[in-house]
Design a protein around this motif. Sequence first.
Motif, PDB file in Angstrom:
ATOM      1  N   PHE A  29      63.128  -6.187  48.737  1.00 42.98           N
ATOM      2  CA  PHE A  29      62.939  -4.834  47.886  1.00 42.98           C
ATOM      3  C   PHE A  29      63.117  -5.067  46.384  1.00 42.98           C
ATOM      4  CE2 PHE A  29      63.322  -3.389  52.032  1.00 42.98           C
ATOM      5  CZ  PHE A  29      62.285  -2.948  52.598  1.00 42.98           C
ATOM      6  N   ALA A  30      64.565  -6.082  46.387  1.00 40.52           N
ATOM      7  CA  ALA A  30      64.608  -5.754  44.756  1.00 40.52           C
ATOM      8  C   ALA A  30      64.276  -6.960  44.183  1.00 40.52           C
ATOM      9  CB  ALA A  30      66.305  -5.588  44.164  1.00 40.52           C
ATOM     10  N   LEU A  31      63.606  -7.654  44.938  1.00 38.63           N
ATOM     11  CA  LEU A  31      63.560  -9.139  44.126  1.00 38.63           C
ATOM     12  C   LEU A  31      62.213  -9.051  43.011  1.00 38.63           C
ATOM     13  CD1 LEU A  31      63.217 -12.219  44.198  1.00 38.63           C
ATOM     14  CD2 LEU A  31      61.512 -12.301  45.693  1.00 38.63           C
ATOM     15  N   PRO A  32      61.376  -8.179  42.661  1.00 38.93           N
ATOM     16  CA  PRO A  32      60.719  -7.568  41.603  1.00 38.93           C
ATOM     17  C   PRO A  32      61.119  -7.468  40.475  1.00 38.93           C
ATOM     18  CG  PRO A  32      59.560  -7.176  43.692  1.00 38.93           C
ATOM     19  CD  PRO A  32      61.012  -7.480  43.793  1.00 38.93           C
ATOM     20  N   MET A  33      62.853  -6.595  40.424  1.00 33.38           N
ATOM     21  CA  MET A  33      63.275  -6.491  39.457  1.00 33.38           C
ATOM     22  C   MET A  33      63.959  -7.394  39.512  1.00 33.38           C
ATOM     23  SD  MET A  33      64.175  -2.707  41.029  1.00 33.38           S
ATOM     24  CE  MET A  33      63.884  -3.210  42.607  1.00 33.38           C
ATOM     25  N   PHE A  34      64.493  -8.389  40.143  1.00 31.02           N
ATOM     26  CA  PHE A  34      65.328  -9.304  40.100  1.00 31.02           C
ATOM     27  C   PHE A  34      64.631 -10.595  39.197  1.00 31.02           C
ATOM     28  CE2 PHE A  34      67.932  -9.398  43.826  1.00 31.02           C
ATOM     29  CZ  PHE A  34      68.431  -8.514  43.344  1.00 31.02           C
ATOM     30  N   LEU A  35      63.536 -10.765  39.034  1.00 31.30           N
ATOM     31  CA  LEU A  35      62.513 -11.681  38.225  1.00 31.30           C
ATOM     32  C   LEU A  35      61.538 -10.584  36.886  1.00 31.30           C
ATOM     33  CD1 LEU A  35      60.855 -13.293  41.269  1.00 31.30           C
ATOM     34  CD2 LEU A  35      62.180 -14.255  39.690  1.00 31.30           C
ATOM     35  N   THR A  36      62.646  -9.847  37.105  1.00 33.35           N
ATOM     36  CA  THR A  36      61.281  -8.940  35.343  1.00 33.35           C
ATOM     37  C   THR A  36      62.740  -9.279  34.011  1.00 33.35           C
ATOM     38  OG1 THR A  36      60.899  -6.759  37.138  1.00 33.35           O
ATOM     39  CG2 THR A  36      61.301  -6.555  34.870  1.00 33.35           C
ATOM     40  N   MET A  37      61.645  -9.600  33.233  1.00 31.57           N
ATOM     41  CA  MET A  37      62.750  -9.877  31.911  1.00 31.57           C
ATOM     42  C   MET A  37      63.358  -8.367  31.199  1.00 31.57           C
ATOM     43  SD  MET A  37      62.195 -11.941  27.733  1.00 31.57           S
ATOM     44  CE  MET A  37      60.685  -9.891  28.118  1.00 31.57           C
ATOM     45  N   GLU A  38      62.933  -7.366  31.686  1.00 32.79           N
ATOM     46  CA  GLU A  38      63.854  -6.273  31.002  1.00 32.79           C
ATOM     47  C   GLU A  38      64.799  -5.733  31.427  1.00 32.79           C
ATOM     48  OE1 GLU A  38      58.897  -5.936  29.941  1.00 32.79           O
ATOM     49  OE2 GLU A  38      60.058  -6.433  31.471  1.00 32.79           O
ATOM     50  N   MET A  39      64.887  -6.235  32.285  1.00 38.20           N
ATOM     51  CA  MET A  39      66.390  -5.283  33.193  1.00 38.20           C
ATOM     52  C   MET A  39      66.780  -6.474  32.894  1.00 38.20           C
ATOM     53  SD  MET A  39      65.682  -3.159  36.060  1.00 38.20           S
ATOM     54  CE  MET A  39      66.380  -2.966  37.125  1.00 38.20           C
ATOM     55  N   TRP A  40      67.065  -7.800  32.748  1.00 35.62           N
ATOM     56  CA  TRP A  40      68.072  -8.560  32.878  1.00 35.62           C
ATOM     57  C   TRP A  40      68.687  -8.080  30.972  1.00 35.62           C
ATOM     58  CZ3 TRP A  40      64.609 -13.535  32.714  1.00 35.62           C
ATOM     59  CH2 TRP A  40      64.134 -14.012  33.561  1.00 35.62           C
ATOM     60  N   GLU A  41      67.731  -7.547  30.252  1.00 33.52           N
ATOM     61  CA  GLU A  41      67.918  -7.383  28.757  1.00 33.52           C
ATOM     62  C   GLU A  41      68.710  -6.246  28.962  1.00 33.52           C
ATOM     63  OE1 GLU A  41      64.417  -7.401  26.944  1.00 33.52           O
ATOM     64  OE2 GLU A  41      64.391  -9.535  26.486  1.00 33.52           O
ATOM     65  N   LEU A  42      68.239  -4.883  29.986  1.00 39.13           N
ATOM     66  CA  LEU A  42      68.901  -3.974  30.036  1.00 39.13           C
ATOM     67  C   LEU A  42      70.309  -4.276  30.325  1.00 39.13           C
ATOM     68  CD1 LEU A  42      68.216  -1.457  29.795  1.00 39.13           C
ATOM     69  CD2 LEU A  42      67.990  -1.120  32.099  1.00 39.13           C
ATOM     70  N   GLY A  43      70.551  -5.043  31.164  1.00 39.40           N
ATOM     71  CA  GLY A  43      71.862  -5.313  31.174  1.00 39.40           C
ATOM     72  C   GLY A  43      73.200  -5.314  30.334  1.00 39.40           C
ATOM     73  N   LEU A  44      72.436  -6.352  28.380  1.00 41.19           N
ATOM     74  CA  LEU A  44      72.912  -6.735  27.496  1.00 41.19           C
ATOM     75  C   LEU A  44      73.577  -5.595  26.977  1.00 41.19           C
ATOM     76  CD1 LEU A  44      71.911  -9.813  27.341  1.00 41.19           C
ATOM     77  CD2 LEU A  44      73.434  -9.842  27.865  1.00 41.19           C
ATOM     78  N   TYR A  45      72.201  -4.290  26.436  1.00 40.92           N
ATOM     79  CA  TYR A  45      72.095  -3.515  25.668  1.00 40.92           C
ATOM     80  C   TYR A  45      72.207  -2.187  26.513  1.00 40.92           C
ATOM     81  CZ  TYR A  45      67.289  -2.486  26.451  1.00 40.92           C
ATOM     82  OH  TYR A  45      66.680  -1.427  27.293  1.00 40.92           O
ATOM     83  N   ILE A  46      72.490  -1.798  27.518  1.00 43.11           N
ATOM     84  CA  ILE A  46      72.552  -0.662  28.321  1.00 43.11           C
ATOM     85  C   ILE A  46      73.539   0.355  27.850  1.00 43.11           C
ATOM     86  CG2 ILE A  46      73.711  -1.472  30.163  1.00 43.11           C
ATOM     87  CD1 ILE A  46      71.203   0.670  31.804  1.00 43.11           C
ATOM     88  N   ASP A  47      74.429   1.541  27.528  1.00 39.33           N
ATOM     89  CA  ASP A  47      75.213   1.860  26.660  1.00 39.33           C
ATOM     90  C   ASP A  47      76.147   1.915  28.710  1.00 39.33           C
ATOM     91  OD1 ASP A  47      76.297   4.621  27.280  1.00 39.33           O
ATOM     92  OD2 ASP A  47      76.628   4.387  25.642  1.00 39.33           O
ATOM     93  N   ARG A  48      77.204   1.549  27.803  1.00 38.47           N
ATOM     94  CA  ARG A  48      77.722   1.969  29.342  1.00 38.47           C
ATOM     95  C   ARG A  48      78.597   3.095  30.477  1.00 38.47           C
ATOM     96  NH1 ARG A  48      75.746  -2.607  29.235  1.00 38.47           N
ATOM     97  NH2 ARG A  48      77.060  -4.608  29.764  1.00 38.47           N
ATOM     98  N   SER A  49      78.527   3.607  29.395  1.00 39.69           N
ATOM     99  CA  SER A  49      79.102   5.158  29.937  1.00 39.69           C
ATOM    100  C   SER A  49      77.379   5.520  30.870  1.00 39.69           C
ATOM    101  CB  SER A  49      78.797   6.810  28.834  1.00 39.69           C
ATOM    102  OG  SER A  49      77.552   6.653  28.088  1.00 39.69           O
TER     103      SER A  49
END
Length: 285
Positions: A29-49
């Motif tokens: 169910f989560a494989l599409p998100m594992f392979l999505t570049m936006e999700m990778w980058e989101l983990g770098l800049y998302i506000d920690r709060s």
Amino acid sequence: MAIEQTRVDFDHSRFAKGLARGLAGALLFALPMFLTMEMWELGLYIDRSRLLLVLLVNIPLLILLARQIGFENISTWHEAVRDASIAYFLGLLASASVLSAIGVLSVEQTLPEATGMIAIQTVPASIGALLGRSELGRRDDDDEDAQDPIDDDTQIGYGGELFMMAVGALFLGLNVAPTEEMILISFKMSPWHAIALTVSSIVLMHGFVYALSFSGGHELEEGTPVWHALVRFTLPGYAVAFAISFYCLWTFHRLDGIELTQAIMSTVVLAFPCAIGAAAARLIL
């Protein structure tokens, strides 16, 4: 004596199968998100709060979901918390494993960067872990679960129906909310497009559950007006999908720096797949 009886009744083999299905569900169910570049980058800049908030919100969601479709028969909230914790761990394991296997995670990355990338993926993966028990189970397992709450609509109740729609909306929304297309589409749309898309979302939601005779669909009782289900379930369901869409876009910084009107347009765009997810949840969960 009660403790000994509980230990005897606990089916370790069936629980292990549930774990395996949970891990498979997290991957599937989560494989599409594992392979999505936006999700990778989101983990770098998302506000920690915001990241912490979505991780915290996911805890009661998993507990409530586990109460309906845990890894085995659930009879207490303690067991639901246990299964939710297992699902969170399976989601974490699946996220770290897949991101490492495809080279997204590397030893050169700092700990905060790696943690952010894994954490943001853990949320959909943990939901997938619990959904895997429900959707990947064999038919004989389903027969054994005939007494589970999820199999009896009368036990789910109205609040349970809305909750399942929220889970479906959230899960499908997480697939597309981080993408740039949600914002680009909203800028191409006129207000008339937004109105048409909203009406289409509501019609499709209602049709999926009541009109198209899909397996798992609902039928109105004889003598019940057609508008009853529309007002009682479909419209509130769309409101839930719309709220989930707004929250996802806000969490992923897609609403930062844009006017309220444009934010609503973007939410309408995301509410379309979220509404489909909400309707599908009523069919399959």
